[in-house]
Motif scaffolding. Structure first.
Motif, PDB file in Angstrom:
ATOM      1  N   ALA A 175    -108.278 -40.526 -11.397  1.00 41.95           N
ATOM      2  CA  ALA A 175    -107.574 -41.770 -11.070  1.00 41.95           C
ATOM      3  C   ALA A 175    -107.714 -42.779 -12.203  1.00 41.95           C
ATOM      4  O   ALA A 175    -107.296 -43.924 -12.070  1.00 41.95           O
ATOM      5  CB  ALA A 175    -108.153 -42.349  -9.785  1.00 41.95           C
ATOM      6  N   LYS A 204    -107.417 -45.010 -15.579  1.00 42.49           N
ATOM      7  CA  LYS A 204    -106.278 -45.576 -16.304  1.00 42.49           C
ATOM      8  C   LYS A 204    -106.612 -45.579 -17.797  1.00 42.49           C
ATOM      9  O   LYS A 204    -106.446 -46.573 -18.489  1.00 42.49           O
ATOM     10  CB  LYS A 204    -106.003 -47.001 -15.811  1.00 42.49           C
ATOM     11  N   GLU A 230    -105.863 -43.330 -21.051  1.00 42.82           N
ATOM     12  CA  GLU A 230    -104.977 -42.234 -21.467  1.00 42.82           C
ATOM     13  C   GLU A 230    -105.708 -41.093 -22.156  1.00 42.82           C
ATOM     14  O   GLU A 230    -105.549 -39.925 -21.790  1.00 42.82           O
ATOM     15  CB  GLU A 230    -103.897 -42.802 -22.403  1.00 42.82           C
ATOM     16  N   ASN A 231    -106.542 -41.413 -23.149  1.00 43.00           N
ATOM     17  CA  ASN A 231    -107.140 -40.319 -23.923  1.00 43.00           C
ATOM     18  C   ASN A 231    -108.136 -39.494 -23.104  1.00 43.00           C
ATOM     19  O   ASN A 231    -108.237 -38.290 -23.272  1.00 43.00           O
ATOM     20  CB  ASN A 231    -107.757 -40.825 -25.234  1.00 43.00           C
ATOM     21  N   VAL A 232    -108.846 -40.149 -22.182  1.00 48.12           N
ATOM     22  CA  VAL A 232    -109.787 -39.403 -21.326  1.00 48.12           C
ATOM     23  C   VAL A 232    -109.008 -38.501 -20.376  1.00 48.12           C
ATOM     24  O   VAL A 232    -109.352 -37.329 -20.176  1.00 48.12           O
ATOM     25  CB  VAL A 232    -110.688 -40.382 -20.533  1.00 48.12           C
ATOM     26  N   ASN A 239    -105.986 -37.250 -20.801  1.00 48.38           N
ATOM     27  CA  ASN A 239    -105.351 -36.149 -21.530  1.00 48.38           C
ATOM     28  C   ASN A 239    -106.350 -35.035 -21.846  1.00 48.38           C
ATOM     29  O   ASN A 239    -106.048 -33.852 -21.707  1.00 48.38           O
ATOM     30  CB  ASN A 239    -104.731 -36.662 -22.839  1.00 48.38           C
ATOM     31  N   LEU A 240    -107.547 -35.446 -22.274  1.00 51.18           N
ATOM     32  CA  LEU A 240    -108.555 -34.438 -22.611  1.00 51.18           C
ATOM     33  C   LEU A 240    -108.973 -33.651 -21.369  1.00 51.18           C
ATOM     34  O   LEU A 240    -109.111 -32.432 -21.404  1.00 51.18           O
ATOM     35  CB  LEU A 240    -109.776 -35.102 -23.254  1.00 51.18           C
ATOM     36  N   HIS A 288    -103.681 -39.296 -12.966  1.00 53.13           N
ATOM     37  CA  HIS A 288    -102.989 -40.555 -12.711  1.00 53.13           C
ATOM     38  C   HIS A 288    -102.042 -40.887 -13.869  1.00 53.13           C
ATOM     39  O   HIS A 288    -102.484 -41.201 -14.960  1.00 53.13           O
ATOM     40  CB  HIS A 288    -104.044 -41.664 -12.533  1.00 53.13           C
ATOM     41  N   PHE A 327    -100.394 -43.549 -14.851  1.00 52.53           N
ATOM     42  CA  PHE A 327    -100.389 -44.973 -14.496  1.00 52.53           C
ATOM     43  C   PHE A 327     -99.296 -45.758 -15.194  1.00 52.53           C
ATOM     44  O   PHE A 327     -99.079 -46.926 -14.883  1.00 52.53           O
ATOM     45  CB  PHE A 327    -101.759 -45.595 -14.791  1.00 52.53           C
ATOM     46  N   ASP A 328     -98.602 -45.125 -16.141  1.00 54.55           N
ATOM     47  CA  ASP A 328     -97.493 -45.776 -16.819  1.00 54.55           C
ATOM     48  C   ASP A 328     -96.522 -44.672 -17.229  1.00 54.55           C
ATOM     49  O   ASP A 328     -96.946 -43.562 -17.546  1.00 54.55           O
ATOM     50  CB  ASP A 328     -98.004 -46.540 -18.056  1.00 54.55           C
ATOM     51  N   GLN A 329     -95.246 -45.006 -17.223  1.00 56.55           N
ATOM     52  CA  GLN A 329     -94.258 -43.982 -17.554  1.00 56.55           C
ATOM     53  C   GLN A 329     -94.517 -43.405 -18.941  1.00 56.55           C
ATOM     54  O   GLN A 329     -94.281 -42.234 -19.191  1.00 56.55           O
ATOM     55  CB  GLN A 329     -92.860 -44.608 -17.485  1.00 56.55           C
ATOM     56  N   SER A 330     -95.059 -44.241 -19.829  1.00 56.62           N
ATOM     57  CA  SER A 330     -95.274 -43.794 -21.208  1.00 56.62           C
ATOM     58  C   SER A 330     -96.315 -42.679 -21.307  1.00 56.62           C
ATOM     59  O   SER A 330     -96.343 -41.956 -22.296  1.00 56.62           O
ATOM     60  CB  SER A 330     -95.705 -44.971 -22.079  1.00 56.62           C
ATOM     61  N   VAL A 331     -97.188 -42.546 -20.312  1.00 53.72           N
ATOM     62  CA  VAL A 331     -98.199 -41.480 -20.388  1.00 53.72           C
ATOM     63  C   VAL A 331     -97.761 -40.224 -19.644  1.00 53.72           C
ATOM     64  O   VAL A 331     -98.355 -39.158 -19.801  1.00 53.72           O
ATOM     65  CB  VAL A 331     -99.584 -41.949 -19.846  1.00 53.72           C
ATOM     66  N   ASP A 376     -96.613 -36.996 -21.758  1.00 57.25           N
ATOM     67  CA  ASP A 376     -97.729 -36.214 -22.316  1.00 57.25           C
ATOM     68  C   ASP A 376     -98.389 -35.365 -21.237  1.00 57.25           C
ATOM     69  O   ASP A 376     -98.780 -34.226 -21.479  1.00 57.25           O
ATOM     70  CB  ASP A 376     -98.770 -37.151 -22.938  1.00 57.25           C
TER      71      ASP A 376
END
Lengths: 548, 524
Positions: free
Chosen positions: A484, A486, A488-490, A492-493, A508, A510-514, A517
């Motif tokens: 959950a 917020k 991004e890098n954690v 994704n990994l 999660h 939490f934003d369309q931009s993520v 990926d």
């Protein structure tokens, strides 16, 4: 300094990568790298901690030893050895007495004078917690019965190390061995033991009354927690030095005082990489300072002493452990873990040299014995199943009259078939509670202990980025992993690791931009909170009867 | 050992104050190191230099590791323009001040470079604290910082050979680019093999990462480049995902430890500032604090950002960088920056870094907005009533607006992204470019005559600010969790709690998945 340090690190890395297939512990390879860089090629000159010319490399080495002892202290929790306490105490103390006694006799027979024989015997007595714990970890046997007994024994031995170091601190108080007399030794010992007692009491009082509140306060800042704990460690080191005790004692007690706190495990994970860096420098420096010529001059002595460690120590252990009713295989596997000498042995011998109590060639003999025994015992531990099968087949082990029934291994199983929920923000807490209410076995993880309070499920403090947390949580064997967070890098990994392991994962977005990926990383389900929010807003508009 | 313990103690005090005041730790660490000068302790110069070098290498390594492709591919035109203009503008100002103070051209150039770039450590921490990483201005700021770091390092490469003349400087820049090329090659071949495919244990992984760092530092040394450039290139070599992620767990503690030691040692490495350095330091700090927001807010607006986002970016960038400290250190080592000037430049960094959390706030941004030249316009109110007013439009809100338009609503949208506004107009919505919390714009779109307001703004404080203008109009907002929702309900809003509905959707997905699995088992 940067030149020497860089050379040490790069050459060590090349060595480690080149000899991976031999499964030699890194610390041994560091020493070989040091041997090449120092005596071999003459590229580096570095002093050891304790020597008079104290360069930055020596200080880094010393910090490595301090952090190592600090970590051992952090590990020393009575809960971890309670069930194997009696056998650990008996075997730990028994082995120390027998090995030291027989070792002293053996060294005397080999022609060493009493002080040198004492140092050699003591050096042969210690087994390496770091080497063994790493090897057990490689085998995944830290939680097996024999693994827990071994860890218990090493913790008892760590206490003996403290006593031995205290004696050494007392003995070396006056510096010149020629001036030693009974009175000065007594005074030094009394001062050292008095200081030790005072620091022990101080550590206990601090762990109960002084440290919990401030460390609970600072632990929300990860850098703050790390720096505060290391500062506490160094404060205790300075206190130890003030009592003419070794810095190692201060560091160890600092660790013990923090071990009782809730953040201890998290702290161990944070300090461990720093210790790895510093201790690597220490072992390379040890190699740099190794006089191979003088060790080779004494090869026969080193071989005899090595055989004693490789065969004698396990023999003593087999006798003691089987008396406690443990099965033959458990006793055997535990016993082979002690068939090496420790990094403490090097430190101990090196301290003896620094205090002018013994000659430098003794340090080389100890290092040579270390090289032989650590190398051999690595393979003995890694292949202990096969070794046991082969020796048991000969029937030799029957002389110990061990229990032939296999032990019921009550080792803690890694959690499995559970759901791991990472990040206890408002969403994470809701999901963990909902899954728990559904009857799932849930493990909730967050870096902030405060966010884990009042949850109905199992909890764990830690950073999921860290491989240890990933391993201990059993995330890569879980039924499902949910994040959950917020961050991004954690996320994704975690997604990448889970998909590599074939574990379903919900992350999660939490934003369309993520989200793109996450889809590229093939996550099983994206918790698209904003898209769901938009749908809910439309429903709310309808509920309010707002029409065109 | 006593000296290390003292450095650690100073760092611990700094972190304690930082935790208590929620201030950034970097200036406090430097100040704590400086305070060590007041204590009667013997400073181990050799160890101090060692700590500075090691900390410097790790600092630049960490900065290089941030150049993840996933982040850099989002760098847009706005980031590039703002970073270059701020870098050149502040640099020119710094050069001018130093020249007026009578410093020689080369020293003035060092001063210029020292105040030209902003601090990643400070900005990232503040964005993280305020959860503004994914707001447009947050992404823009990160982009600006990355470009500035690269610019500063290229300038440093040139300065390294300044005594040898222009051809040597050009050659140095060229060698830097070659080393960057090697780092790019390593990031595609060596580091994924070393750090991913070999499946190294934690200890060996850390050793491998540090070996990459020292190998590049060694290469830089061989190529007669500053070690900072080698360390940065090494960081770039491990920056692609997932390599950067895999090493993060191991490297973070080492970085945290050495950065604390680096900044404290830096504070302890220069003398207590005299009156001259104090005056120069304060003067430069004032210049940075005033000129950066002014410059960035004007350029930002000109590149298409809203006035609020431009001002917020300007405030967030109004400090000198940790890289600046490295450059100043480099200048001092080369004899181009005197101890007195070094103390002034460090003081400037301490002041501006400490001031950033105080000025990078909503209240200050709105105060400055009143002075913004682009804000002094007099738009006539839109001729709308009984419309639906939508505040902010992300990708998810597009579908909602499309649906509302199909259902016959007159939809008016306020958004701060010009591209979004164009897309909305193409859809048939009335779209206004601007800050949705600005009372003038709210009045322009006749918020009080709307049928309902749908707010997708990111911050609770923004919802609350707009709700005051909505008066009796139904106001529908979204909150992340129950705590935020409770806060918003106090101002009479109809709140959608995203945590609640996301959990419901997730549990429904789980049930569906379980049913499918069961059906699959039965079928087999």
């Amino acid at each position: 300094m940067l030149y020497s340090l860089g050379l040490m690190i790069v050459v060590s890395a090349l060595f480690v990568l080149s000899f991976r297939w031999l499964k030699i512990p890194n610390l041994l390879i560091y020493m070989f790298a040091g041997l090449l860089l120092g005596p071999g090629l003459g590229l580096i000159e570095a002093s050891l901690p304790g020597e008079e010319s104290h360069g930055p490399i020596a200080v880094i080495s010393e910090v490595g030893i301090i952090l190592l002892l600090f970590l051992v202290g952090l590990e020393l929790s009575f809960e971890r050895i309670r069930d194997v306490g009696p056998v650990a105490v008996a075997a730990g103390l028994g082995q120390v007495v027998f090995t030291a006694g027989i070792g002293f006799g053996l060294a005397t027979l080999l022609g060493y004078e009493p002080m040198s024989a004492f140092f050699l015997a003591t050096a042969l007595t210690f087994s390496s917690t770091v080497v063994v714990v790493k090897l057990l970890d490689m085998r995944g046997d830290l939680h097996a019965l024999y693994g827990r007994i071994a860890v218990g024994i090493f913790l008892v031995q760590d206490l003996v190390v403290i006593v031995a170091l205290t004696f050494l601190a007392g003995l070396s108080g006056s510096g010149d061995p020629a001036e030693l007399d009974l009175w000065s030794i007594s005074v030094d010992l009394a001062w050292a033991f008095g200081g030790m007692a005072l620091m022990l009491v101080g550590a206990v009082v601090a762990s109960k009354y002084l440290l919990p509140l401030p460390f609970r306060w600072i632990q929300r800042s990860s850098e703050g927690l790390l720096v505060w704990s290391v500062t506490w460690c160094f404060a205790m080191v300075l206190a130890a030095e003030a009592f003419s005790l070794s810095p190692e004692i201060g560091a160890f007690l600092a660790g013990v005082a923090l071990a009782q706190l809730g953040c201890a495990h998290d702290l161990m994970r944070r300090v461990h990489p720093i210790m790895n860096f510093f201790i690597a420098v220490f072992f390379v420096t040890l190699g740099v300072n190794m006089n191979l010529g003088s060790a080779l001059d004494q090869w026969s002595t080193a071989i005899v002493l090595s055989l004693f460690v490789l065969l004698g120590n396990p023999l003593i252990f087999m006798i003691i452990i089987t008396r406690f009713g443990y099965g033959e295989k458990t006793s055997f596997q535990t016993s082979v873990t002690v068939a090496q000498i420790s990094e403490f042995s090097f430190i101990f011998a090196q301290m003896g040299v620094a205090a002018s109590l013994i000659d430098e060639p003794i340090l080389s003999v100890v290092a040579f014995v270390g090289l032989i025994t650590i190398s051999a015992s690595t393979y003995m531990i890694l292949y202990s199943d096969q070794l046991y099968a082969a020796i048991a087949w000969t029937g030799v082990l029957r002389i110990f009259f061990a229990n032939q029934e296999p032990d019921v291994d009550e080792a803690e199983a890694r959690p499995s078939d559970h759901v791991v929920v990472v990040g206890m923000n408002g969403l994470g807490r809701r999901i963990a509670a909902a899954l728990h209410a559904r009857g799932e076995a849930v493990l909730a993880i967050d870096v902030d202990a405060a966010k884990l309070t009042d949850l109905p499920c199992d909890t764990m403090v830690g950073d999921i980025d860290h491989p240890d947390v990933l391993d201990q949580s059993g995330a890569l064997g879980a039924k499902l992993v949910v994040s959950a967070l917020k961050i991004e890098n954690v996320n994704n990994l975690l997604a990448w690791r889970c998909r590599q392991a074939g574990v379903p994962v919900a992350i999660h977005g939490f934003d369309q931009s993520v989200c793109a990926d996450l889809q590229e990383l093939d996550v099983t389900y994206v918790l698209n909170s904003k898209a769901l929010g938009a749908q809910a807003m439309r429903a709310k508009l309808n509920a309010l009867e707002v029409h065109a | 050992m006593t000296f290390i313990a003292m450095l650690l103690l100073a760092a611990a005090v700094a972190y304690g104050i930082a935790r208590f005041t929620r201030a950034p730790s970097v200036p406090l660490l430097v100040a704590a190191g400086l305070a060590l000068k007041l204590l009667p302790i013997e400073i181990d110069e050799e160890l101090l230099e060692g700590m500075l070098l090691l900390g410097l290498a790790l600092l630049l390594f960490a900065a290089g590791a941030e150049l993840d492709e996933r982040r850099t591919r989002e760098l847009g035109r706005a980031s590039a323009i703002i970073s270059v203009v701020q870098f050149l503008g502040l640099g020119a100002g710094g050069y001018g001040i130093a020249w007026l103070l009578g410093y020689p051209p080369l020293t003035s150039f060092f001063v210029a470079l020292t105040i030209a770039a902003s601090s990643s450590l400070i900005a990232v921490r503040l964005l993280h604290q305020k959860q503004q990483f994914f707001e447009p201005f947050g992404r823009l700021t990160l982009g600006v910082l990355l470009i500035q770091t690269v610019l500063a390092l290229i300038a440093m490469a040139a300065l390294a050979q300044v005594d040898q003349g222009m051809p040597a400087m050009e050659s140095s820049v060229l060698r830097t680019l070659v080393l960057g090329g090697l780092a790019l090659l390593a990031s595609r071949t060596l580091t994924p093999w070393l750090l991913l495919r070999l499946g190294l244990d934690e200890e060996t992984l850390l050793l491998g990462v540090l070996a990459v760092l020292f190998a590049f530092v060694g290469l830089a040394w061989t190529m007669e480049l500053p070690l900072a450039i080698g360390a940065f290139c090494a960081g770039y070599a491990v920056s692609p995902f997932p390599v950067n992620g895999v090493i993060r767990g191991q490297l973070r503690s080492v970085n945290d430890f050495f950065l604390a030691m680096f900044f404290t040692a830096l504070g302890a490495s220069f003398g207590l500032p005299n009156l001259t350095s104090l005056l120069i330091g304060v003067g430069l700090a004032l210049f940075v604090l005033i000129a950066t927001p002014a410059l960035v807010s004007l350029i930002g607006r000109a590149t298409g950002l809203t006035s609020l986002a431009s001002v917020e970016s300007g405030l967030l960038l109004a400090q000198t960088s940790e890289i600046s400290l490295v450059i100043a250190l480099f200048g001092r080592a080369g004899g181009h920056v005197s101890d007195e000037l070094f103390a002034a430049l460090t003081l400037c960094a301490v002041i501006t870094m400490s001031a950033t959390p105080l000025i990078a706030r909503e209240e200050v941004a709105h105060l400055l907005l009143r002075l913004h030249p682009f804000e002094h316009r007099k738009d006539e109110p839109l001729d709308v009533s009984d419309h639906l007013l939508v505040l902010g439009c992300g990708e998810n809100t597009f579908a909602l607006i499309e649906d509302l338009l199909e259902r016959g609503f007159e939809v008016v949208v306020i958004d701060d992204d010009a591209g979004v506004v164009d897309r909305l107009r193409a859809l048939g919505a009335k779209a206004v470019l601007g800050d949705a919390t600005n009372p003038k714009i709210l009045s322009h779109v006749r918020i009080d005559q709307a049928k309902a307001v749908l707010s997708t703004l990111r911050r609770v404080v923004h919802h609350e600010r707009v709700a005051k203008h909505a008066k009796e109009v139904p106001f529908i907002t979204r909150a992340f969790d129950e705590a935020e929702a409770a806060e918003l309900r106090k101002s009479g809003e109809h709140v959608v709690c995203m945590a609640e509905i996301t959990t419901q959707a997730f549990m429904a997905w789980l049930d569906e998945r379980a049913k499918q699995e069961q059906a699959g088992k039965e079928a087999s």
